[in-house]
Design a protein around this motif. Structure first.
Motif, PDB file in Angstrom:
ATOM      1  N   VAL A 150       0.835  -1.207   0.000  1.00 24.99           N
ATOM      2  CA  VAL A 150       0.000   0.000   0.000  1.00 24.99           C
ATOM      3  C   VAL A 150       0.868   1.254   0.000  1.00 24.99           C
ATOM      4  O   VAL A 150       0.571   2.234  -0.697  1.00 24.99           O
ATOM      5  CB  VAL A 150      -0.953  -0.007   1.217  1.00 24.99           C
ATOM      6  N   GLU A 151       1.945   1.220   0.745  1.00 21.92           N
ATOM      7  CA  GLU A 151       2.836   2.392   0.832  1.00 21.92           C
ATOM      8  C   GLU A 151       3.381   2.771  -0.548  1.00 21.92           C
ATOM      9  O   GLU A 151       3.384   3.938  -0.938  1.00 21.92           O
ATOM     10  CB  GLU A 151       3.990   2.083   1.799  1.00 21.92           C
ATOM     11  N   LYS A 152       3.817   1.756  -1.289  1.00 17.56           N
ATOM     12  CA  LYS A 152       4.339   2.010  -2.642  1.00 17.56           C
ATOM     13  C   LYS A 152       3.226   2.467  -3.587  1.00 17.56           C
ATOM     14  O   LYS A 152       3.438   3.311  -4.455  1.00 17.56           O
ATOM     15  CB  LYS A 152       5.001   0.740  -3.195  1.00 17.56           C
ATOM     16  N   ALA A 153       2.035   1.892  -3.416  1.00 17.83           N
ATOM     17  CA  ALA A 153       0.894   2.273  -4.261  1.00 17.83           C
ATOM     18  C   ALA A 153       0.559   3.747  -4.051  1.00 17.83           C
ATOM     19  O   ALA A 153       0.328   4.497  -5.009  1.00 17.83           O
ATOM     20  CB  ALA A 153      -0.325   1.400  -3.941  1.00 17.83           C
ATOM     21  N   VAL A 154       0.552   4.172  -2.790  1.00 18.00           N
ATOM     22  CA  VAL A 154       0.274   5.575  -2.445  1.00 18.00           C
ATOM     23  C   VAL A 154       1.375   6.470  -2.997  1.00 18.00           C
ATOM     24  O   VAL A 154       1.122   7.528  -3.574  1.00 18.00           O
ATOM     25  CB  VAL A 154       0.126   5.741  -0.916  1.00 18.00           C
ATOM     26  N   SER A 155       2.617   6.033  -2.839  1.00 19.98           N
ATOM     27  CA  SER A 155       3.764   6.814  -3.304  1.00 19.98           C
ATOM     28  C   SER A 155       3.686   7.046  -4.821  1.00 19.98           C
ATOM     29  O   SER A 155       3.971   8.142  -5.311  1.00 19.98           O
ATOM     30  CB  SER A 155       5.044   6.068  -2.931  1.00 19.98           C
ATOM     31  N   TYR A 156       3.280   6.003  -5.569  1.00 15.85           N
ATOM     32  CA  TYR A 156       3.152   6.158  -7.028  1.00 15.85           C
ATOM     33  C   TYR A 156       2.069   7.175  -7.371  1.00 15.85           C
ATOM     34  O   TYR A 156       2.256   8.035  -8.243  1.00 15.85           O
ATOM     35  CB  TYR A 156       2.849   4.815  -7.708  1.00 15.85           C
ATOM     36  N   ILE A 157       0.927   7.090  -6.692  1.00 12.24           N
ATOM     37  CA  ILE A 157      -0.175   8.030  -6.956  1.00 12.24           C
ATOM     38  C   ILE A 157       0.279   9.470  -6.703  1.00 12.24           C
ATOM     39  O   ILE A 157       0.014  10.367  -7.499  1.00 12.24           O
ATOM     40  CB  ILE A 157      -1.410   7.679  -6.098  1.00 12.24           C
ATOM     41  N   ILE A 158       1.001   9.670  -5.605  1.00  7.33           N
ATOM     42  CA  ILE A 158       1.480  11.023  -5.269  1.00  7.33           C
ATOM     43  C   ILE A 158       2.461  11.526  -6.338  1.00  7.33           C
ATOM     44  O   ILE A 158       2.508  12.725  -6.649  1.00  7.33           O
ATOM     45  CB  ILE A 158       2.138  11.031  -3.876  1.00  7.33           C
ATOM     46  N   LEU A 163       1.303  20.491 -10.460  1.00  7.83           N
ATOM     47  CA  LEU A 163       1.416  21.801  -9.796  1.00  7.83           C
ATOM     48  C   LEU A 163       0.057  22.464  -9.561  1.00  7.83           C
ATOM     49  O   LEU A 163      -0.089  23.291  -8.672  1.00  7.83           O
ATOM     50  CB  LEU A 163       2.308  22.728 -10.624  1.00  7.83           C
ATOM     51  N   ASP A 164      -0.968  22.079 -10.376  1.00 13.04           N
ATOM     52  CA  ASP A 164      -2.302  22.670 -10.203  1.00 13.04           C
ATOM     53  C   ASP A 164      -3.114  21.958  -9.127  1.00 13.04           C
ATOM     54  O   ASP A 164      -4.281  22.288  -8.896  1.00 13.04           O
ATOM     55  CB  ASP A 164      -3.076  22.685 -11.536  1.00 13.04           C
ATOM     56  N   GLY A 165      -2.504  20.961  -8.473  1.00 12.09           N
ATOM     57  CA  GLY A 165      -3.194  20.227  -7.411  1.00 12.09           C
ATOM     58  C   GLY A 165      -3.872  18.962  -7.896  1.00 12.09           C
ATOM     59  O   GLY A 165      -4.269  18.115  -7.102  1.00 12.09           O
ATOM     60  N   GLY A 166      -4.018  18.837  -9.231  1.00 16.48           N
ATOM     61  CA  GLY A 166      -4.690  17.673  -9.809  1.00 16.48           C
ATOM     62  C   GLY A 166      -3.738  16.507 -10.021  1.00 16.48           C
ATOM     63  O   GLY A 166      -2.575  16.534  -9.617  1.00 16.48           O
ATOM     64  N   PHE A 167      -4.258  15.465 -10.683  1.00 19.67           N
ATOM     65  CA  PHE A 167      -3.481  14.248 -10.939  1.00 19.67           C
ATOM     66  C   PHE A 167      -3.653  13.821 -12.386  1.00 19.67           C
ATOM     67  O   PHE A 167      -4.707  14.038 -12.994  1.00 19.67           O
ATOM     68  CB  PHE A 167      -3.964  13.103 -10.035  1.00 19.67           C
ATOM     69  N   GLY A 168      -2.617  13.175 -12.923  1.00 21.16           N
ATOM     70  CA  GLY A 168      -2.682  12.618 -14.271  1.00 21.16           C
ATOM     71  C   GLY A 168      -2.668  11.104 -14.237  1.00 21.16           C
ATOM     72  O   GLY A 168      -2.624  10.490 -13.167  1.00 21.16           O
ATOM     73  N   CYS A 169      -2.667  10.477 -15.430  1.00 20.58           N
ATOM     74  CA  CYS A 169      -2.718   9.013 -15.480  1.00 20.58           C
ATOM     75  C   CYS A 169      -1.355   8.382 -15.199  1.00 20.58           C
ATOM     76  O   CYS A 169      -1.269   7.239 -14.764  1.00 20.58           O
ATOM     77  CB  CYS A 169      -3.283   8.538 -16.809  1.00 20.58           C
ATOM     78  N   THR A 170      -0.290   9.140 -15.441  1.00 17.22           N
ATOM     79  CA  THR A 170       1.078   8.712 -15.116  1.00 17.22           C
ATOM     80  C   THR A 170       1.839   9.978 -14.701  1.00 17.22           C
ATOM     81  O   THR A 170       1.340  11.092 -14.913  1.00 17.22           O
ATOM     82  CB  THR A 170       1.780   8.074 -16.349  1.00 17.22           C
ATOM     83  N   PRO A 171       3.032   9.870 -14.125  1.00 14.95           N
ATOM     84  CA  PRO A 171       3.767  11.081 -13.730  1.00 14.95           C
ATOM     85  C   PRO A 171       3.947  12.033 -14.912  1.00 14.95           C
ATOM     86  O   PRO A 171       4.349  11.616 -15.998  1.00 14.95           O
ATOM     87  CB  PRO A 171       5.110  10.525 -13.252  1.00 14.95           C
ATOM     88  N   GLY A 172       3.585  13.311 -14.720  1.00 15.78           N
ATOM     89  CA  GLY A 172       3.689  14.301 -15.775  1.00 15.78           C
ATOM     90  C   GLY A 172       2.474  14.380 -16.676  1.00 15.78           C
ATOM     91  O   GLY A 172       2.389  15.258 -17.529  1.00 15.78           O
ATOM     92  N   GLY A 173       1.511  13.468 -16.489  1.00 16.76           N
ATOM     93  CA  GLY A 173       0.291  13.468 -17.299  1.00 16.76           C
ATOM     94  C   GLY A 173      -0.619  14.628 -16.910  1.00 16.76           C
ATOM     95  O   GLY A 173      -0.616  15.090 -15.764  1.00 16.76           O
ATOM     96  N   GLU A 174      -1.407  15.103 -17.871  1.00 19.17           N
ATOM     97  CA  GLU A 174      -2.295  16.253 -17.654  1.00 19.17           C
ATOM     98  C   GLU A 174      -3.346  15.949 -16.587  1.00 19.17           C
ATOM     99  O   GLU A 174      -3.897  14.840 -16.535  1.00 19.17           O
ATOM    100  CB  GLU A 174      -3.001  16.581 -18.982  1.00 19.17           C
ATOM    101  N   SER A 175      -3.638  16.948 -15.750  1.00 21.40           N
ATOM    102  CA  SER A 175      -4.702  16.801 -14.753  1.00 21.40           C
ATOM    103  C   SER A 175      -6.041  16.618 -15.457  1.00 21.40           C
ATOM    104  O   SER A 175      -6.348  17.313 -16.424  1.00 21.40           O
ATOM    105  CB  SER A 175      -4.771  18.031 -13.846  1.00 21.40           C
ATOM    106  N   HIS A 176      -6.825  15.677 -14.979  1.00 18.97           N
ATOM    107  CA  HIS A 176      -8.104  15.337 -15.590  1.00 18.97           C
ATOM    108  C   HIS A 176      -9.045  14.889 -14.474  1.00 18.97           C
ATOM    109  O   HIS A 176      -8.645  14.148 -13.581  1.00 18.97           O
ATOM    110  CB  HIS A 176      -7.872  14.204 -16.610  1.00 18.97           C
TER     111      HIS A 176
END
Length: 313
Positions: A150-158, A163-176
């Motif tokens: 779980v720790e690694k799973a959370v770390s990957y998501i983070i 920078l806009d506070g959102g998340f993408g599908c992979t690191p550097g992916g556009e917030s959606h």
């Protein structure tokens, strides 16, 4: 403004479920498991799940399972983590999780975790934060989160936070907005919401509301009923849902109904489908629209189903 045409929507879903050979059912064949989840959850939110033959549904779901433990989108289709969660959610609706070989299913899901904590969707290796959420949600429902790191799973998501506070599908992916739901819900289910800048993300999400009252998934896009779920559920989980105009959103969803034949579309006067019907009704449930059962924003299942899984009531 008219109200929710609940009876029409119930009839629409029951009709779609019975289709076998028209164009819509053929193009939907590969994702019928998710279609079943959308339709059946809608019926449950409308207090009409008892109109369905439980044994028939459970038998079909189990016929979609593979030796690997995963489920396909339909009988004879390859297993995928997405359809595995849909299968588990459908069985949960009917209180039939006991038909599963829990170890077999959870070993399949856990086996898709990669060394960096991310998850692949199937044996072909596509990685996406959607799959992180799906794995965590599925294992949580089956009470086997201890089978993954779980720790690694959370770390990957983070690592997919922008920078806009959102998340993408992979690191550097556009917030959606869809990916944001997946990441926020996964963090919620693992007790990790403290990693989110709630004001920054809440601002990005509430900016998704357009003049019509509807919500879009990214800046400069048209509104779509499905974001009534992806955006709202995320705002609820980070306690910022009061930042949008709920009345205007309710009106937008109701304006997307087909009052004659039932069903809800993405935008007013477009063709309806089960996907948008589910997310429209689920969005109204999150908005506490009268006559609908409450839905859990992280598990995407009725609250009473979640309570039954974890508290036996």
């Amino acid at each position: 403004m008219g109200g929710l045409a609940a009876e029409k929507h119930i009839q629409y879903i029951l009709t779609v479920e019975k289709r076998k050979d028209d164009f819509v059912s053929v193009v939907m064949e590969h994702l019928r498991m998710s279609g079943a989840y959308w339709g059946l959850t809608t019926l449950d939110l409308l207090e009409k799940l008892d109109t369905v033959d439980v044994d028939e549904v459970v038998s079909w779901v189990m016929n979609c399972q593979h030796e690997s433990g995963g489920f396909g989108g339909n009988i004879g289709h390859d297993p995928h983590i997405l359809y595995t969660l849909s299968a588990v959610q459908v069985l949960a609706l009917f209180d039939k999780l006991n038909v599963l070989d829990i170890d077999k299913v959870t070993n399949y899901v856990a086996g898709l975790q990669n060394g960096d904590g991310s998850f692949s969707g199937d044996i072909w290796g596509e990685v996406d934060t959607r799959f992180s959420y799906i794995a965590i949600c599925c294992l949580s429902i089956l009470r086997c989160l201890n089978k993954i790191n779980v720790e690694k799973a959370v770390s990957y998501i983070i690592s997919c936070k922008n920078l806009d506070g959102g998340f993408g599908c992979t690191p550097g992916g556009e917030s959606h907005a869809g990916q944001i739901f997946c990441c926020v819900a996964a963090l919620s289910l693992t007790g990790s919401l403290h990693h989110i800048d709630k004001d920054l993300l809440g601002w990005w999400l509430c900016e998704r509301q357009v003049k019509s009252g509807g919500l879009n998934g990214r800046p400069e896009k048209l509104p779509d009923v499905c974001y009534s779920w992806w955006v709202l559920s995320s705002l609820i989980m980070i306690d910022r849902v009061h930042w949008i105009n709920k009345e205007k959103l309710v009106k937008y969803i109701l304006d997307c109904q087909d009052l004659e034949n039932g069903g809800i579309s993405d935008r007013p006067d477009d063709a309806v489908d089960v996907y948008h019907t589910y997310f429209g009704v689920a969005g109204l449930s999150l908005l506490e629209y009268p006559g609908l059962k409450a839905i859990d924003p992280a598990y995407a299942l009725p609250v009473n189903v979640v309570n039954r899984i974890f508290f036996g009531r």
